[in-house]
Structures are given as structure tokens and as C-alpha cells.
Write a protein that holds these residues in place. Sequence first.
Motif, short mmCIF file in Angstrom:
data_model
loop_
_atom_site.label_atom_id
_atom_site.label_comp_id
_atom_site.label_asym_id
_atom_site.label_seq_id
_atom_site.Cartn_x
_atom_site.Cartn_y
_atom_site.Cartn_z
N VAL A 7 -44.62 19.40 -48.15
CA VAL A 7 -44.48 18.82 -49.49
C VAL A 7 -44.91 17.36 -49.45
CG1 VAL A 7 -42.83 18.12 -51.26
CG2 VAL A 7 -42.67 20.39 -50.24
N ARG A 8 -44.43 16.65 -48.46
CA ARG A 8 -44.72 15.22 -48.38
C ARG A 8 -46.03 14.96 -47.63
NH1 ARG A 8 -40.89 11.76 -50.26
NH2 ARG A 8 -38.88 12.68 -50.72
N ASN A 9 -47.12 15.49 -48.17
CA ASN A 9 -48.43 15.16 -47.62
C ASN A 9 -48.79 13.75 -48.12
OD1 ASN A 9 -49.47 15.37 -50.27
ND2 ASN A 9 -49.98 17.52 -49.98
N ALA A 10 -49.95 13.26 -47.75
CA ALA A 10 -50.31 11.88 -48.09
C ALA A 10 -50.31 11.63 -49.60
CB ALA A 10 -51.67 11.54 -47.50
N ILE A 11 -50.88 12.53 -50.36
CA ILE A 11 -50.97 12.33 -51.80
C ILE A 11 -49.59 12.41 -52.46
CG2 ILE A 11 -51.87 13.31 -53.96
CD1 ILE A 11 -54.35 14.16 -52.30
N MET A 12 -48.83 13.44 -52.14
CA MET A 12 -47.52 13.60 -52.76
C MET A 12 -46.56 12.49 -52.34
SD MET A 12 -45.90 15.20 -55.05
CE MET A 12 -47.06 16.49 -55.36
N SER A 13 -46.66 12.05 -51.10
CA SER A 13 -45.82 10.94 -50.66
C SER A 13 -46.13 9.68 -51.46
CB SER A 13 -46.02 10.67 -49.17
OG SER A 13 -45.46 11.69 -48.40
N ALA A 14 -47.40 9.43 -51.72
CA ALA A 14 -47.79 8.27 -52.51
C ALA A 14 -47.27 8.39 -53.94
CB ALA A 14 -49.31 8.11 -52.50
N VAL A 15 -47.41 9.57 -54.53
CA VAL A 15 -46.91 9.80 -55.89
C VAL A 15 -45.40 9.56 -55.96
CG1 VAL A 15 -46.49 11.59 -57.64
CG2 VAL A 15 -48.75 11.38 -56.58
N LEU A 16 -44.68 10.09 -55.00
CA LEU A 16 -43.22 9.94 -55.00
C LEU A 16 -42.80 8.49 -54.76
CD1 LEU A 16 -42.27 13.20 -53.07
CD2 LEU A 16 -41.96 12.74 -55.52
N ARG A 17 -43.53 7.77 -53.92
CA ARG A 17 -43.20 6.35 -53.69
C ARG A 17 -43.46 5.52 -54.94
NH1 ARG A 17 -45.24 7.20 -48.35
NH2 ARG A 17 -47.29 6.49 -48.99
N VAL A 18 -44.58 5.77 -55.61
CA VAL A 18 -44.88 5.04 -56.85
C VAL A 18 -43.83 5.36 -57.91
CG1 VAL A 18 -46.51 4.84 -58.76
CG2 VAL A 18 -47.35 4.81 -56.40
N ALA A 19 -43.47 6.63 -58.04
CA ALA A 19 -42.46 7.03 -59.02
C ALA A 19 -41.14 6.34 -58.73
CB ALA A 19 -42.28 8.54 -59.02
N GLU A 20 -40.75 6.32 -57.46
CA GLU A 20 -39.48 5.66 -57.08
C GLU A 20 -39.53 4.17 -57.39
OE1 GLU A 20 -36.53 5.17 -53.22
OE2 GLU A 20 -38.51 6.06 -52.94
N ALA A 21 -40.66 3.53 -57.08
CA ALA A 21 -40.80 2.10 -57.35
C ALA A 21 -40.73 1.80 -58.85
CB ALA A 21 -42.12 1.59 -56.79
N LYS A 22 -41.18 2.73 -59.67
CA LYS A 22 -41.16 2.55 -61.11
C LYS A 22 -39.88 3.07 -61.75
CE LYS A 22 -45.24 0.76 -61.56
NZ LYS A 22 -45.43 -0.58 -62.10
N GLY A 23 -38.99 3.63 -60.93
CA GLY A 23 -37.73 4.15 -61.45
C GLY A 23 -37.87 5.47 -62.19
N VAL A 24 -38.88 6.24 -61.83
CA VAL A 24 -39.15 7.52 -62.48
C VAL A 24 -38.73 8.64 -61.53
CG1 VAL A 24 -40.96 9.04 -63.37
CG2 VAL A 24 -41.09 6.57 -63.77
N GLU A 25 -37.95 9.60 -62.04
CA GLU A 25 -37.58 10.76 -61.25
C GLU A 25 -38.62 11.85 -61.43
OE1 GLU A 25 -33.14 11.94 -60.40
OE2 GLU A 25 -33.44 11.53 -62.54
N VAL A 26 -39.09 12.37 -60.33
CA VAL A 26 -40.03 13.49 -60.39
C VAL A 26 -39.20 14.76 -60.25
CG1 VAL A 26 -42.08 14.54 -59.37
CG2 VAL A 26 -41.82 12.05 -59.34
N CYS A 27 -39.33 15.64 -61.23
CA CYS A 27 -38.44 16.80 -61.31
C CYS A 27 -39.19 18.12 -61.24
CB CYS A 27 -37.67 16.76 -62.64
SG CYS A 27 -36.73 15.26 -62.89
N LEU A 28 -38.45 19.13 -60.83
CA LEU A 28 -38.91 20.51 -60.88
C LEU A 28 -37.87 21.31 -61.65
CD1 LEU A 28 -39.96 21.53 -57.24
CD2 LEU A 28 -41.45 21.09 -59.18
N VAL A 29 -38.32 22.15 -62.53
CA VAL A 29 -37.42 23.08 -63.18
C VAL A 29 -37.04 24.13 -62.14
CG1 VAL A 29 -37.21 24.78 -65.04
CG2 VAL A 29 -38.51 22.68 -65.40
#
Length: 92
Positions: A7-29
Motif C-alpha cells: 500500500v505504501r509504495n512511493a506514490i501512495m506514501s507521498a499522497v498520504l504525507r501531503v494529505a497529513e501535512a494538509k490535515g486531510v484524512e484519506v478514507c476508504l469506505v
Amino acid sequence: MPRQGRVRNAIMSAVLRVAEAKGVEVCLVETVLHEATNARRDKVSDTLSALGDAYGRASKLVDLDPLYLPSADETAAEWRAELSEAFQVIPV
């Protein structure tokens, strides 16, 4: 969401880090979590079955060390855990 690898490949890790820095929760139904887990189980089951068959045929021709193949359920559970750790799961 990645379909192979971790799950935490290079692209997804970057997306999750940016989301965390911006205070955005990335969710899955929750439904997506179940579908992704089942899809991984099916893919792994087919792949491990083919690998086991090939190993069995090869072992009749040459000496091979024992081979550990995890079960499809084990790998699906690991995938589910990775997804649940990376994303906020929203119950349906």
C-alpha cells in the motif's frame, strides 16, 4: 489505491504525507476495503496455485529446497491490515 505490491509504495506514501501535512484524512469506505481484500485474495490464490504447480513439476526433475507459500487468506489479511493502517475506514 495500488493493486500490487505494498500500500505504501512511493506514490501512495507521498499522497498520504501531503494529505497529513494538509490535515486531510484519506478514507476508504468499508465496502471498498472488503472488495480490495477479496480481490487481493483471488489474485494471490491464482498466482500461488500456479507457483505451487510449477514448483511441484520442477521438483520432479531437480532437487529443490522446501518452499513456503503463504495462504491466500494470510496475504489477504495482511493487505487488509495495510489498508486499514494507511486509510481511515468509514463504516457503511
